[in-house]
Design a protein around this motif. Sequence first.
Motif, mmCIF file in Angstrom:
data_model
loop_
_atom_site.group_PDB
_atom_site.id
_atom_site.type_symbol
_atom_site.label_atom_id
_atom_site.label_comp_id
_atom_site.label_asym_id
_atom_site.label_seq_id
_atom_site.Cartn_x
_atom_site.Cartn_y
_atom_site.Cartn_z
ATOM 1 N N VAL A 70 -7.072 -6.458 20.727
ATOM 2 C CA VAL A 70 -6.963 -5.844 19.405
ATOM 3 C C VAL A 70 -7.044 -6.910 18.328
ATOM 4 C CG1 VAL A 70 -4.434 -6.032 19.373
ATOM 5 C CG2 VAL A 70 -5.541 -4.260 18.011
ATOM 6 N N MET A 71 -7.415 -6.492 17.129
ATOM 7 C CA MET A 71 -7.356 -7.390 15.984
ATOM 8 C C MET A 71 -7.049 -6.565 14.740
ATOM 9 S SD MET A 71 -11.282 -8.341 14.903
ATOM 10 C CE MET A 71 -10.676 -9.242 13.482
ATOM 11 N N TYR A 72 -6.498 -7.212 13.719
ATOM 12 C CA TYR A 72 -6.229 -6.528 12.456
ATOM 13 C C TYR A 72 -7.503 -6.485 11.635
ATOM 14 C CZ TYR A 72 -4.975 -11.492 12.091
ATOM 15 O OH TYR A 72 -4.944 -12.858 12.221
ATOM 16 N N SER A 73 -7.709 -5.372 10.947
ATOM 17 C CA SER A 73 -8.954 -5.185 10.203
ATOM 18 C C SER A 73 -8.734 -5.102 8.693
ATOM 19 C CB SER A 73 -9.669 -3.924 10.681
ATOM 20 O OG SER A 73 -8.849 -2.780 10.515
ATOM 21 N N ALA A 74 -7.575 -4.596 8.262
ATOM 22 C CA ALA A 74 -7.349 -4.434 6.828
ATOM 23 C C ALA A 74 -5.877 -4.158 6.574
ATOM 24 C CB ALA A 74 -8.205 -3.287 6.274
ATOM 25 N N THR A 75 -5.484 -4.304 5.322
ATOM 26 C CA THR A 75 -4.176 -3.835 4.866
ATOM 27 C C THR A 75 -4.433 -2.797 3.781
ATOM 28 O OG1 THR A 75 -4.055 -5.676 3.278
ATOM 29 C CG2 THR A 75 -2.916 -5.952 5.378
ATOM 30 N N SER A 76 -3.768 -1.663 3.899
ATOM 31 C CA SER A 76 -3.936 -0.601 2.922
ATOM 32 C C SER A 76 -2.616 -0.386 2.191
ATOM 33 C CB SER A 76 -4.394 0.696 3.595
ATOM 34 O OG SER A 76 -3.450 1.126 4.552
ATOM 35 N N ARG A 77 -2.717 0.048 0.939
ATOM 36 C CA ARG A 77 -1.534 0.225 0.098
ATOM 37 C C ARG A 77 -1.353 1.704 -0.230
ATOM 38 N NH1 ARG A 77 1.146 -3.720 -2.848
ATOM 39 N NH2 ARG A 77 -0.531 -5.191 -2.365
ATOM 40 N N ASN A 78 -0.123 2.164 -0.117
ATOM 41 C CA ASN A 78 0.222 3.570 -0.390
ATOM 42 C C ASN A 78 0.665 3.679 -1.844
ATOM 43 O OD1 ASN A 78 1.455 6.099 -0.617
ATOM 44 N ND2 ASN A 78 2.147 6.092 1.496
ATOM 45 N N PHE A 79 -0.112 4.408 -2.662
ATOM 46 C CA PHE A 79 0.155 4.484 -4.097
ATOM 47 C C PHE A 79 0.935 5.742 -4.496
ATOM 48 C CE2 PHE A 79 -3.276 1.361 -4.239
ATOM 49 C CZ PHE A 79 -2.790 0.482 -5.199
ATOM 50 N N GLU A 80 1.624 6.372 -3.550
ATOM 51 C CA GLU A 80 2.433 7.518 -3.942
ATOM 52 C C GLU A 80 3.581 7.069 -4.848
ATOM 53 O OE1 GLU A 80 5.479 7.752 -0.089
ATOM 54 O OE2 GLU A 80 4.004 9.328 -0.469
#
Length: 266
Positions: A70-80
Amino acid sequence: MMRGLWSAASGMKAQQLNIDNISNNLANVNTTGYKKMRVEFKDLLYENIKQSNLSEGEGSPVNLQVGHGVMYSATSRNFENGSFESTNNPTDLALDGGGFFGVYNPATDETFYTRDGSFKLSVDGDTRKLVTSEGYSVLTDDGDEIVLEDGHTDLTVDEFGRVTAKTADGEIEEIGTVAVYEFLNPAGLEAIGSNLYKSTNASGEELLLEGEERKTKMRQGYLEASNVQIVEEMIKLITAQRAYDINSKAIQTADEMMQTANNVKR
């Protein structure tokens, strides 16, 4: 056997970054306007040991494949939205809905964006200006600064962002409207620290919300708290720790199997 070692090692490395991200979320649990992040993972290449060759009802209907980890692909941010905290400070603003405040840095001639509405009044001679803690000017929908002249009192911001103040004669004067910006892809914004974001090609250019498009309401005397949920992050932390442990066990098991194979001739 070596494939198992490297696959498990990639799992340990991925969980290290996952724990780093969770730790950052927990560290910012009291940061005004902070938006929690999560790490996204993807599987790596597969080795095709045997290809499916089903033809006219005969042969193998499935593949025989082994992955390489496995590898990390991205970081996403939750804007709620986070919850609102009452401060009773007239220069504190919160956005009830989507969008960002726009702030201008005159030193670099750049515009940044933020959800942190803990603004201050900067004194310059006989005038006062609404700014961030770093001294960046809060922008109006005309791209101007919000300036209070000498004698202005009782600063008021309504839910549509209209800023008014009382003059020395007791009259109500409108100063401007605090701008609210939106992006086609807010996940593409670049966080630069100090609760600020910078637009990128991925986020697209800022879109000024006005008229019927502006459904976001402004709350004076409130601040938006972080949307980090401590219990949720603790559960993620435990899950990441267990995943890290089980990957380390896989490495130990692969190592013991290799040792057993090496000792066969003895």
